[in-house]
Design a protein around this motif. Structure first.
Motif, PDB file in Angstrom:
ATOM      1  N   CYS A  15       0.824  -1.216   0.000  1.00  5.50           N
ATOM      2  CA  CYS A  15       0.000   0.000   0.000  1.00  5.50           C
ATOM      3  C   CYS A  15       0.857   1.265   0.000  1.00  5.50           C
ATOM      4  O   CYS A  15       0.452   2.286  -0.563  1.00  5.50           O
ATOM      5  CB  CYS A  15      -0.979  -0.002   1.164  1.00  5.50           C
ATOM      6  N   ILE A  16       2.041   1.215   0.602  1.00  6.56           N
ATOM      7  CA  ILE A  16       2.938   2.376   0.600  1.00  6.56           C
ATOM      8  C   ILE A  16       3.410   2.659  -0.822  1.00  6.56           C
ATOM      9  O   ILE A  16       3.365   3.802  -1.290  1.00  6.56           O
ATOM     10  CB  ILE A  16       4.160   2.126   1.515  1.00  6.56           C
ATOM     11  N   CYS A  53       6.135  -7.463  -3.766  1.00  5.17           N
ATOM     12  CA  CYS A  53       6.435  -7.246  -5.191  1.00  5.17           C
ATOM     13  C   CYS A  53       5.285  -7.741  -6.066  1.00  5.17           C
ATOM     14  O   CYS A  53       4.853  -7.041  -6.988  1.00  5.17           O
ATOM     15  CB  CYS A  53       7.725  -7.964  -5.580  1.00  5.17           C
ATOM     16  N   ALA A  54       4.798  -8.929  -5.762  1.00  3.94           N
ATOM     17  CA  ALA A  54       3.698  -9.498  -6.544  1.00  3.94           C
ATOM     18  C   ALA A  54       2.455  -8.625  -6.450  1.00  3.94           C
ATOM     19  O   ALA A  54       1.770  -8.386  -7.461  1.00  3.94           O
ATOM     20  CB  ALA A  54       3.397 -10.913  -6.072  1.00  3.94           C
ATOM     21  N   GLU A  55       2.158  -8.119  -5.260  1.00  3.82           N
ATOM     22  CA  GLU A  55       0.967  -7.276  -5.075  1.00  3.82           C
ATOM     23  C   GLU A  55       1.101  -5.970  -5.843  1.00  3.82           C
ATOM     24  O   GLU A  55       0.152  -5.531  -6.500  1.00  3.82           O
ATOM     25  CB  GLU A  55       0.746  -7.005  -3.588  1.00  3.82           C
ATOM     26  N   VAL A  56       2.260  -5.341  -5.764  1.00  7.26           N
ATOM     27  CA  VAL A  56       2.455  -4.068  -6.467  1.00  7.26           C
ATOM     28  C   VAL A  56       2.393  -4.281  -7.973  1.00  7.26           C
ATOM     29  O   VAL A  56       1.712  -3.539  -8.684  1.00  7.26           O
ATOM     30  CB  VAL A  56       3.795  -3.406  -6.059  1.00  7.26           C
ATOM     31  N   LEU A  57       3.091  -5.312  -8.450  1.00 12.51           N
ATOM     32  CA  LEU A  57       3.095  -5.549  -9.893  1.00 12.51           C
ATOM     33  C   LEU A  57       1.727  -5.981 -10.406  1.00 12.51           C
ATOM     34  O   LEU A  57       1.360  -5.659 -11.540  1.00 12.51           O
ATOM     35  CB  LEU A  57       4.164  -6.573 -10.253  1.00 12.51           C
ATOM     36  N   ALA A  60       0.011  -2.572 -10.503  1.00 13.22           N
ATOM     37  CA  ALA A  60       0.648  -1.597 -11.388  1.00 13.22           C
ATOM     38  C   ALA A  60       0.830  -2.134 -12.804  1.00 13.22           C
ATOM     39  O   ALA A  60       0.818  -1.365 -13.767  1.00 13.22           O
ATOM     40  CB  ALA A  60       1.998  -1.189 -10.818  1.00 13.22           C
ATOM     41  N   GLY A  61       1.025  -3.458 -12.912  1.00 12.39           N
ATOM     42  CA  GLY A  61       1.181  -4.081 -14.226  1.00 12.39           C
ATOM     43  C   GLY A  61       2.321  -3.483 -15.023  1.00 12.39           C
ATOM     44  O   GLY A  61       3.398  -3.241 -14.515  1.00 12.39           O
ATOM     45  N   GLU A  62       2.039  -3.234 -16.282  1.00 17.14           N
ATOM     46  CA  GLU A  62       3.057  -2.679 -17.183  1.00 17.14           C
ATOM     47  C   GLU A  62       2.973  -1.163 -17.262  1.00 17.14           C
ATOM     48  O   GLU A  62       3.585  -0.549 -18.127  1.00 17.14           O
ATOM     49  CB  GLU A  62       2.898  -3.299 -18.579  1.00 17.14           C
ATOM     50  N   GLN A  68       8.418   1.916 -12.722  1.00 17.74           N
ATOM     51  CA  GLN A  68       9.095   2.596 -11.609  1.00 17.74           C
ATOM     52  C   GLN A  68       9.441   1.597 -10.502  1.00 17.74           C
ATOM     53  O   GLN A  68      10.531   1.653  -9.939  1.00 17.74           O
ATOM     54  CB  GLN A  68       8.202   3.697 -11.029  1.00 17.74           C
ATOM     55  N   PHE A  69       8.506   0.717 -10.202  1.00 21.00           N
ATOM     56  CA  PHE A  69       8.744  -0.247  -9.137  1.00 21.00           C
ATOM     57  C   PHE A  69       9.875  -1.202  -9.509  1.00 21.00           C
ATOM     58  O   PHE A  69      10.747  -1.491  -8.696  1.00 21.00           O
ATOM     59  CB  PHE A  69       7.467  -1.030  -8.820  1.00 21.00           C
ATOM     60  N   ARG A  70       9.870  -1.686 -10.728  1.00 19.60           N
ATOM     61  CA  ARG A  70      10.939  -2.588 -11.182  1.00 19.60           C
ATOM     62  C   ARG A  70      12.305  -1.923 -11.056  1.00 19.60           C
ATOM     63  O   ARG A  70      13.286  -2.547 -10.666  1.00 19.60           O
ATOM     64  CB  ARG A  70      10.684  -3.031 -12.618  1.00 19.60           C
TER      65      ARG A  70
END
Length: 97
Positions: A15-16, A53-57, A60-62, A68-70
């Motif tokens: 969530c952050i 990581c899995a939750e954010v991706l 956020a997807g592509e 940015q996260f990657r």
């Protein structure tokens, strides 16, 4: 590593990251930026679980946020941590507090 001082470690939930990438104005993003400055300067280390990581991706997807996260997790003071059973149990205890 005798005599060395371990850097403080911080862990964030997905969530952050999502609030930061999405610039959610109702969140305390200024505080997030302050912590990021400490991470970038080498004062702190950020732990990011593979589950996070899995939750954010997933969210956020592509998109730009996903990109940015990657890039973010490639920083030298960011540790992507695998989660095993022992860690999952401890996390469950903290979540119930």
């Amino acid at each position: 590593m005798s005599g060395s001082i371990e850097k403080p470690r911080i862990a964030w939930d997905s969530c952050i990251f999502l609030a930061w990438f999405n610039k959610e104005e109702d969140k305390k993003l200024h505080d997030v930026e302050l912590i990021l400055q400490d991470i970038d300067s080498g004062k702190n280390v950020l732990l990011v679980s593979v589950v996070c990581c899995a939750e954010v991706l997933d969210r956020a997807g592509e998109s730009t946020a996903g990109t940015q996260f990657r890039e973010f997790v490639k920083r030298s003071n960011v540790i992507v941590a695998n989660v095993d059973w022992r860690i999952a149990e401890r996390a469950a205890v903290f979540r119930h507090r």
